[in-house]
Every structure is written in C-alpha cells, then in structure tokens.
Design a protein around this motif. Sequence first.
Motif, PDB file in Angstrom:
ATOM      1  N   ASP A   1       0.831  -1.199   0.000  1.00  0.00           N
ATOM      2  CA  ASP A   1       0.000   0.000   0.000  1.00  0.00           C
ATOM      3  C   ASP A   1       0.871   1.256   0.000  1.00  0.00           C
ATOM      4  OD1 ASP A   1      -2.506   1.469   0.275  1.00  0.00           O
ATOM      5  OD2 ASP A   1      -1.866   1.873   2.329  1.00  0.00           O
ATOM      6  N   GLN A   2       1.899   1.252   0.844  1.00  0.00           N
ATOM      7  CA  GLN A   2       2.798   2.413   0.921  1.00  0.00           C
ATOM      8  C   GLN A   2       3.598   2.576  -0.381  1.00  0.00           C
ATOM      9  OE1 GLN A   2       5.197   2.351   4.564  1.00  0.00           O
ATOM     10  NE2 GLN A   2       3.593   1.153   5.561  1.00  0.00           N
ATOM     11  N   VAL A   3       4.106   1.468  -0.897  1.00  0.00           N
ATOM     12  CA  VAL A   3       4.926   1.522  -2.108  1.00  0.00           C
ATOM     13  C   VAL A   3       4.108   1.995  -3.300  1.00  0.00           C
ATOM     14  CG1 VAL A   3       6.175   0.107  -3.789  1.00  0.00           C
ATOM     15  CG2 VAL A   3       6.630  -0.165  -1.340  1.00  0.00           C
ATOM     16  N   ILE A   4       2.885   1.465  -3.438  1.00  0.00           N
ATOM     17  CA  ILE A   4       2.029   1.868  -4.560  1.00  0.00           C
ATOM     18  C   ILE A   4       1.722   3.363  -4.486  1.00  0.00           C
ATOM     19  CG2 ILE A   4      -0.311   1.639  -5.510  1.00  0.00           C
ATOM     20  CD1 ILE A   4      -0.097  -1.383  -4.915  1.00  0.00           C
ATOM     21  N   ALA A   5       1.474   3.856  -3.266  1.00  0.00           N
ATOM     22  CA  ALA A   5       1.219   5.293  -3.102  1.00  0.00           C
ATOM     23  C   ALA A   5       2.424   6.110  -3.563  1.00  0.00           C
ATOM     24  CB  ALA A   5       0.883   5.599  -1.638  1.00  0.00           C
ATOM     25  N   GLN A   6       3.634   5.621  -3.234  1.00  0.00           N
ATOM     26  CA  GLN A   6       4.856   6.326  -3.645  1.00  0.00           C
ATOM     27  C   GLN A   6       5.035   6.268  -5.162  1.00  0.00           C
ATOM     28  OE1 GLN A   6       7.955   4.495  -1.353  1.00  0.00           O
ATOM     29  NE2 GLN A   6       7.252   5.360   0.589  1.00  0.00           N
ATOM     30  N   LEU A   7       4.733   5.105  -5.762  1.00  0.00           N
ATOM     31  CA  LEU A   7       4.859   4.971  -7.211  1.00  0.00           C
ATOM     32  C   LEU A   7       3.895   5.908  -7.929  1.00  0.00           C
ATOM     33  CD1 LEU A   7       5.144   1.071  -7.580  1.00  0.00           C
ATOM     34  CD2 LEU A   7       6.971   2.732  -7.947  1.00  0.00           C
ATOM     35  N   ILE A   8       2.668   5.961  -7.438  1.00  0.00           N
ATOM     36  CA  ILE A   8       1.666   6.823  -8.063  1.00  0.00           C
ATOM     37  C   ILE A   8       2.080   8.290  -7.919  1.00  0.00           C
ATOM     38  CG2 ILE A   8      -0.734   7.632  -7.894  1.00  0.00           C
ATOM     39  CD1 ILE A   8      -1.495   4.732  -7.152  1.00  0.00           C
ATOM     40  N   ALA A   9       2.626   8.638  -6.727  1.00  0.00           N
ATOM     41  CA  ALA A   9       3.091  10.021  -6.499  1.00  0.00           C
ATOM     42  C   ALA A   9       4.233  10.379  -7.447  1.00  0.00           C
ATOM     43  CB  ALA A   9       3.530  10.182  -5.047  1.00  0.00           C
ATOM     44  N   ALA A  10       5.009   9.351  -7.856  1.00  0.00           N
ATOM     45  CA  ALA A  10       6.125   9.584  -8.774  1.00  0.00           C
ATOM     46  C   ALA A  10       5.679   9.544 -10.232  1.00  0.00           C
ATOM     47  CB  ALA A  10       7.215   8.543  -8.531  1.00  0.00           C
ATOM     48  N   GLY A  11       4.366   9.436 -10.449  1.00  0.00           N
ATOM     49  CA  GLY A  11       3.850   9.442 -11.806  1.00  0.00           C
ATOM     50  C   GLY A  11       3.889   8.087 -12.486  1.00  0.00           C
ATOM     51  N   ILE A  12       4.041   7.013 -11.691  1.00  0.00           N
ATOM     52  CA  ILE A  12       4.101   5.656 -12.240  1.00  0.00           C
ATOM     53  C   ILE A  12       2.760   4.976 -11.977  1.00  0.00           C
ATOM     54  CG2 ILE A  12       5.253   3.411 -12.104  1.00  0.00           C
ATOM     55  CD1 ILE A  12       7.764   4.930 -11.150  1.00  0.00           C
ATOM     56  N   ASP A  13       2.065   4.603 -13.024  1.00  0.00           N
ATOM     57  CA  ASP A  13       0.726   4.018 -12.918  1.00  0.00           C
ATOM     58  C   ASP A  13       0.748   2.619 -12.311  1.00  0.00           C
ATOM     59  OD1 ASP A  13      -1.229   5.685 -13.551  1.00  0.00           O
ATOM     60  OD2 ASP A  13      -1.413   5.139 -15.662  1.00  0.00           O
ATOM     61  N   VAL A  14      -0.181   2.353 -11.395  1.00  0.00           N
ATOM     62  CA  VAL A  14      -0.409   1.001 -10.888  1.00  0.00           C
ATOM     63  C   VAL A  14      -1.918   0.783 -10.897  1.00  0.00           C
ATOM     64  CG1 VAL A  14      -0.116  -0.602  -8.970  1.00  0.00           C
ATOM     65  CG2 VAL A  14       1.625   1.134  -9.402  1.00  0.00           C
ATOM     66  N   ASP A  15      -2.370  -0.222 -11.639  1.00  0.00           N
ATOM     67  CA  ASP A  15      -3.809  -0.442 -11.778  1.00  0.00           C
ATOM     68  C   ASP A  15      -4.075  -1.944 -11.897  1.00  0.00           C
ATOM     69  OD1 ASP A  15      -6.490   0.028 -12.082  1.00  0.00           O
ATOM     70  OD2 ASP A  15      -6.368   0.353 -14.242  1.00  0.00           O
ATOM     71  N   TYR A  16      -4.895  -2.480 -10.998  1.00  0.00           N
ATOM     72  CA  TYR A  16      -5.195  -3.915 -10.997  1.00  0.00           C
ATOM     73  C   TYR A  16      -6.673  -4.147 -11.274  1.00  0.00           C
ATOM     74  CZ  TYR A  16      -0.679  -4.382  -8.602  1.00  0.00           C
ATOM     75  OH  TYR A  16       0.652  -4.339  -8.270  1.00  0.00           O
ATOM     76  N   SER A  17      -6.957  -5.131 -12.135  1.00  0.00           N
ATOM     77  CA  SER A  17      -8.351  -5.506 -12.376  1.00  0.00           C
ATOM     78  C   SER A  17      -8.890  -6.326 -11.206  1.00  0.00           C
ATOM     79  CB  SER A  17      -8.484  -6.300 -13.679  1.00  0.00           C
ATOM     80  OG  SER A  17      -7.726  -7.496 -13.609  1.00  0.00           O
ATOM     81  N   PHE A  18      -8.003  -7.037 -10.509  1.00  0.00           N
ATOM     82  CA  PHE A  18      -8.408  -7.714  -9.268  1.00  0.00           C
ATOM     83  C   PHE A  18      -7.194  -7.923  -8.374  1.00  0.00           C
ATOM     84  CE2 PHE A  18      -7.610 -11.358 -12.156  1.00  0.00           C
ATOM     85  CZ  PHE A  18      -6.751 -12.136 -11.381  1.00  0.00           C
ATOM     86  N   VAL A  19      -7.469  -7.957  -7.075  1.00  0.00           N
ATOM     87  CA  VAL A  19      -6.482  -8.336  -6.055  1.00  0.00           C
ATOM     88  C   VAL A  19      -7.148  -9.406  -5.205  1.00  0.00           C
ATOM     89  CG1 VAL A  19      -5.137  -7.602  -4.054  1.00  0.00           C
ATOM     90  CG2 VAL A  19      -5.403  -6.045  -6.001  1.00  0.00           C
ATOM     91  N   ARG A  20      -6.572 -10.588  -5.186  1.00  0.00           N
ATOM     92  CA  ARG A  20      -7.154 -11.684  -4.412  1.00  0.00           C
ATOM     93  C   ARG A  20      -6.073 -12.427  -3.638  1.00  0.00           C
ATOM     94  NH1 ARG A  20     -10.903  -9.339  -5.996  1.00  0.00           N
ATOM     95  NH2 ARG A  20     -12.924 -10.104  -6.780  1.00  0.00           N
ATOM     96  N   LEU A  21      -6.484 -12.979  -2.510  1.00  0.00           N
ATOM     97  CA  LEU A  21      -5.616 -13.849  -1.727  1.00  0.00           C
ATOM     98  C   LEU A  21      -6.132 -15.267  -1.871  1.00  0.00           C
ATOM     99  CD1 LEU A  21      -6.242 -11.040   0.130  1.00  0.00           C
ATOM    100  CD2 LEU A  21      -4.302 -12.017   1.375  1.00  0.00           C
TER     101      LEU A  21
END
Length: 401
Positions: free
Chosen positions: A283-303
């Motif tokens: 969660d923290q890393v994705i927030a940092q990536l998005i803040a750096a202008g790097i897209d992260v987008d998932y159609s699903f997240v499952r365990l």
Amino acid sequence: MSESNAIVSQIGDLASAGEKMIERLRRKAFLPESRKGLNVRFGIAEAAQLLGCSTNRIRMAEDDGRLPPPPAGENGRRLGYSVQELLNMRDVLGASPARAPMDVPAIIAVQNFKGGVGKSTVTTHLAHYFAVQGYRVLVVDCDSQATTTTLFGFNPHFNIAREETLYPYLSIDPTQTDLLYAVKPTPWPNVDLIPSNLELFDVEYELAASGSDGQSVLAARFRKLKQGLADLARNYDVVILDPPPALGTISLAVMQAANALLVPLAATTPDFCSTVQFLSMMDQVIAQLIAAGIDVDYSFVRLICSKFDGNDPSHAMVRSIMEQTFGPALLPVPILESAEISHAALRMMTVYELEKAIGTPKTHKRCKANLDEALGQIEQLVRTGWGRIAPAREEDVLHAA
C-alpha cells in the motif's frame, strides 16, 4: 588458509555439491535433451467436459473427418487425446476460450514476501491449469532463485545463460530492446516461459549503484518492463509473473507491470502476519509509485490460501481469521495440502503433468479436482475482466431446456 576462511569456503563447496545433485535429479526426471516430455492424455469424457460439449459431438467430428481419432495402443484401445490434439479440437469445434482481440491480456503477479507459501507451485500449477483449459499462456520467472524455471524442466545453472533471462532487457546497459529474445517453448504447446537464473540478481546491484539519477533510472526500468510485457502479451491470453519474495527493484517493477495481483498464503499465524505486513508495505509503495507518476492499476487483487490441511484444527482457525479479515478478497476455495503435489514436485512436475497417480488414484483425483476448483476461481476473475463468464456447457443447456 585460516580456520574461518576454510569454513566460509565450505559454502561454495555446498553450493557446488547441491548444483551437481540438482543436475542428477534433472537427468532422472527429464528427457536426455534436457527438456521434459508431456505425455499426459485425456479420455473422451474428460475432453468433452473440458470443451463444454458432448462426447457424441466429438465422435461425429471424428466420423465425418473433421477430427482425427486418437491413436490406439497395442491392445487396440484408444490412448486418449494429447494437449495438442485438444487444442486442435477446440479450433475445429469452436470451443476456444481465447480472449477477443480487444480484450486486455491478464498479466497476473503471484506475489508474497513470505517464503514457503507455495508461490512457485501456485504459479506453475496455474499456468498448466490455464493450458489445459485452452488458453495461450506466458510465464515470466523474475526470481533469481529460479524455482519456476526448474519446475518447467530447465536447470537454471546448466541450461540458462544470463542473456536468456530478463537481464539483457533490464540492465543498466541493455543489449535487447524487446523481450522476444527470452521466450522459450515448454513441453506444453500453448505455454511459453521466460526463464531466470541467479545472475538476474545483478540487475538489483546495478540499479542500486545507479548514482544520483537512481530514481529516474528506476522509473525508466519500471516503465520499460511494463511496456515490454504489454507488447509480448499481445500473443497470449494470460501472462503469469513470478517475482522475487522481497521488496527489491525487480519486485517493484513486476508489481507495476501487472494488471492483477494474486497473493498466496499458508494457513499459519506467521504467514498471516507476514501477509498483512506485505499488504501494508505494498500500500505504501504503490502510493509512492503513483506520487512519482508511475501508474499502478489492478483488475483484481485476491488472496488464495495455499497448502491448507482441512484435518488440522489450527489451519481451520487461521483460515477463519483470514475470512474475517479479508472478506471476499480471500478466494473461497483453498488449495489443499496434498501428497500428490509433493510427489509431483519431487519429479519437478505439476499434478497436471502426471500421466497417472503417484499415490492412490483416490488421492490423485481429489487433488486434481481441488486444483481445478481453486484455480478455476482465478479463471473466472480473468473472464469477468473480459466481460465474459465461463461458457455454458452444451449438456447443461440441453438439460435446462
């Protein structure tokens, strides 16, 4: 040589001895040309079930010459259909599950920072499950430990050079501009592999030492892997990524390149706690990536709960905790702990590659049925992402009428 140096040198001796033993195991498990054979066959009833049609429809296609009958053994009995023959049957009978040209290929990262959760086992079984169902599959081993590469029949130390991994594409001084160079066929006609070996870890060292412009170099590598996989994925329905079990450069690049995330975890308290930490870190890393202008987008997240022992009360208790915590993000059907999976792994195979049961036929049947149901949940998510559900079986439609 001092005593301490002598002890340290033992590490190299142990590694060398281990590599030689892996090669011996490989030679026993694989064919002389260092590639496994695929000899699994399907009877007409199982073929009809996989194609979603009746056995009569297959027999009629054989009678009128549209399909060749399966070969017969010495006793005259039909041997069943190979995977290649099944793929041909899908084409002839219009039973291919392949995505439509406008559908986005599923690029699934199978990730957890906790080791021992069955990440590579889930990856290989998922690839072979999709293959049996008729999808075009690419597996990308991004982990320098190369367990997935080994399970696909390649010895990463003897058979795979650094130039055959992701390294030439991701290194500081790349020698490849796309990923086609790394794609290897496997014994499965509809599954390809980009292999790995220990030298892939050099990418981590290089990027860590990239100097003052390190952040821009990392961002460029993230975008490059995503673009390279997107270009390659045009030839496939499903791409499965097996990243390293650690928060390194390659893991981050994989997380950003994927469009779906599958998190395997075992039903133990340490695995549950570790997975919670993994999700928090992600969660923290994705927030940092998005803040750096790097897209992260998932159609699903499952365990998915892997290595689940239904007879162990502690497993049931931890699974109950998982259900309360993760809700619908936890897939309802776990992958059961099975001796058949362990026996297949000893032969560097998956259960889907076994020609016959290693243990009892009952154990094999139960294991395969569970894998089909558990991994079928992921197929449903992929097809939902394409705007389609699984096609109705011909027999079910007839009964409903």
